[in-house]
Design a protein around this motif. Structure first.
Motif, PDB file in Angstrom:
ATOM      1  N   THR A  13       0.706  -1.072   0.060  1.00 41.46           N
ATOM      2  CA  THR A  13       0.247  -0.049   0.550  1.00 41.46           C
ATOM      3  C   THR A  13       1.216   1.566  -0.170  1.00 41.46           C
ATOM      4  O   THR A  13       0.549   1.911  -0.917  1.00 41.46           O
ATOM      5  CB  THR A  13      -1.263  -0.278   1.314  1.00 41.46           C
ATOM      6  N   ARG A  16       2.482   2.471  -3.578  1.00 34.07           N
ATOM      7  CA  ARG A  16       1.340   2.206  -4.450  1.00 34.07           C
ATOM      8  C   ARG A  16       0.996   3.558  -4.042  1.00 34.07           C
ATOM      9  O   ARG A  16       0.538   4.832  -5.150  1.00 34.07           O
ATOM     10  CB  ARG A  16      -0.192   0.853  -4.150  1.00 34.07           C
ATOM     11  N   GLY A  17       0.829   4.101  -3.321  1.00 35.81           N
ATOM     12  CA  GLY A  17       0.349   5.203  -2.840  1.00 35.81           C
ATOM     13  C   GLY A  17       1.757   6.467  -3.518  1.00 35.81           C
ATOM     14  O   GLY A  17       1.594   7.305  -3.910  1.00 35.81           O
ATOM     15  N   ALA A  19       4.128   5.679  -5.843  1.00 33.47           N
ATOM     16  CA  ALA A  19       3.701   5.535  -6.989  1.00 33.47           C
ATOM     17  C   ALA A  19       3.248   6.147  -8.249  1.00 33.47           C
ATOM     18  O   ALA A  19       3.131   6.367  -8.732  1.00 33.47           O
ATOM     19  CB  ALA A  19       3.811   4.000  -7.493  1.00 33.47           C
ATOM     20  N   TRP A  20       1.573   6.451  -6.805  1.00 37.71           N
ATOM     21  CA  TRP A  20       0.381   6.789  -7.348  1.00 37.71           C
ATOM     22  C   TRP A  20       0.720   8.287  -7.605  1.00 37.71           C
ATOM     23  O   TRP A  20      -0.145   9.044  -8.471  1.00 37.71           O
ATOM     24  CB  TRP A  20      -0.557   6.570  -6.773  1.00 37.71           C
ATOM     25  N   ARG A  21       1.211   8.742  -6.806  1.00 41.59           N
ATOM     26  CA  ARG A  21       1.649   9.892  -6.765  1.00 41.59           C
ATOM     27  C   ARG A  21       2.694  10.350  -7.660  1.00 41.59           C
ATOM     28  O   ARG A  21       2.176  11.878  -8.386  1.00 41.59           O
ATOM     29  CB  ARG A  21       2.529  10.405  -4.810  1.00 41.59           C
ATOM     30  N   GLU A  22       3.857   9.955  -7.825  1.00 41.23           N
ATOM     31  CA  GLU A  22       4.733  10.182  -9.298  1.00 41.23           C
ATOM     32  C   GLU A  22       3.472  10.660 -10.014  1.00 41.23           C
ATOM     33  O   GLU A  22       4.171  11.026 -11.322  1.00 41.23           O
ATOM     34  CB  GLU A  22       5.372   9.405  -8.938  1.00 41.23           C
ATOM     35  N   THR A  23       2.999   8.756 -10.549  1.00 38.44           N
ATOM     36  CA  THR A  23       2.477   8.783 -11.860  1.00 38.44           C
ATOM     37  C   THR A  23       1.709  10.239 -11.740  1.00 38.44           C
ATOM     38  O   THR A  23       1.150  10.083 -13.230  1.00 38.44           O
ATOM     39  CB  THR A  23       1.629   7.671 -11.938  1.00 38.44           C
ATOM     40  N   LEU A  24       1.083  10.819 -10.851  1.00 37.58           N
ATOM     41  CA  LEU A  24      -0.090  11.919 -10.905  1.00 37.58           C
ATOM     42  C   LEU A  24       0.152  12.856 -11.322  1.00 37.58           C
ATOM     43  O   LEU A  24       0.190  13.569 -12.713  1.00 37.58           O
ATOM     44  CB  LEU A  24      -0.993  11.492  -9.999  1.00 37.58           C
ATOM     45  N   SER A 118      11.318   3.717  -2.808  1.00 40.35           N
ATOM     46  CA  SER A 118      10.310   3.482  -3.584  1.00 40.35           C
ATOM     47  C   SER A 118       9.718   4.485  -4.371  1.00 40.35           C
ATOM     48  O   SER A 118       8.572   4.575  -5.903  1.00 40.35           O
ATOM     49  CB  SER A 118       8.729   3.705  -2.922  1.00 40.35           C
ATOM     50  N   ALA A 122       9.672   4.877  -8.329  1.00 40.45           N
ATOM     51  CA  ALA A 122       8.187   5.082  -9.488  1.00 40.45           C
ATOM     52  C   ALA A 122       8.608   5.772 -10.653  1.00 40.45           C
ATOM     53  O   ALA A 122       8.200   5.977 -11.552  1.00 40.45           O
ATOM     54  CB  ALA A 122       7.620   5.972  -8.496  1.00 40.45           C
TER      55      ALA A 122
END
Length: 273
Positions: A13, A16-17, A19-24, A118, A122
């Motif tokens: 988790t 993912r948090g 990585a998701w921030r970097e993706t956004l 992490s 990302a």
């Protein structure tokens, strides 16, 4: 002091948090994606086409025959994408530090090496997307390595991306102001790119300047380029693999140390203050 134990789901988790921030952030910055492609495409379509007439390349490993100049420089341009992405990803660390967002990240109960790793991973995912997009465009420019080369190059892209990203992470740990990091980026990126085997083989540099050859041979970026080049053409380069892996360990270890408030540069600055 022992680290707290977390269930595997908690580690997943947290990753993912981050990585998701970097993706956004990447999705919201479309100009970053375009800029990452414009630089290598300019070299490929303009400079390489102009140099083709004056720079002939003999049979150079891993190539089994004579190759055009644009074929030779393509792996170096892929590595350039990763170099710029690694520096830009680290630039966000300086920005987050100024806004206070990074403090929230580093006070997490997870170990610092995991949090930094992490974020580093990302950034590598983003750079790999950019690299494969560039290779797809180059395919239409008749730069077509073996089909399996696109698969074999993936581990090389991961390792080289981690090494270059860790370098940027290490540099960001010593810089406190966003304006200063922009200057450091130019000071690091362009010498690393031009003083490497990305644009010319090392043997050709040795013919013109032995000193320049030695500088290029000591440049970690050279081995990232060669790791990608050999993997793309289904060849093995043990020296490049060893150097890239070793530099990754050194750069990432230095970044983890520097981002430790009790041991790194931040701690010493607080003591002085």
């Amino acid at each position: 002091m022992t680290e707290r134990r977390f269930p595997p789901s908690a580690w997943t988790t947290a990753f993912r948090g981050i990585a998701w921030r970097e993706t956004l952030r990447f999705v919201q910055q479309r100009g970053r994606f375009l800029a990452a492609l414009v630089r290598p495409l300019v070299w490929l379509f303009i400079f390489a086409a102009g140099f083709r007439a004056v720079l002939g390349l003999s049979i150079t490993p891993p190539y089994q025959t004579y190759v055009l100049y644009e074929v030779y420089v393509t792996p170096g341009l892929v590595a350039m994408i990763q170099l710029f992405n690694g520096m830009q990803s680290s630039l966000s660390m300086v920005y987050d530090r100024e806004t206070g967002a990074m403090r929230t990240l580093l006070v997490s109960p997870f170990p610092r090496w995991f949090l930094l790793g992490s974020k580093l991973m990302a950034g590598v995912i983003v750079s790999i997307i950019q690299a494969y997009t560039f290779l797809a465009i180059a395919w239409f420019w008749d730069i077509r390595p073996p089909a399996w080369g696109y698969v074999a190059v993936f581990p090389a892209l991961v390792l080289s991306g981690l090494m270059l990203g860790a370098l940027g992470l290490f540099l960001s740990s010593a810089i406190r102001q966003l304006e200063n990091f922009a200057g450091v980026m130019n000071f690091v990126i362009f010498p690393m790119f031009f003083a490497s085997s990305a644009l010319y083989p090392l043997w050709r540099m040795n013919e013109s300047s032995p000193l320049l050859h030695d500088i290029c041979a000591a440049n970690p970026f050279t081995y990232a380029v060669e790791l990608i080049r050999f993997a793309l053409y289904l060849e093995w380069n043990g020296l490049a693999l060893a150097v890239v892996a070793g530099c990754l360990a050194v750069f990432f270890g230095g970044a983890v140390f520097m981002y430790d408030p009790a041991k790194g540069l931040w701690g010493r600055r607080k003591e002085r203050g």
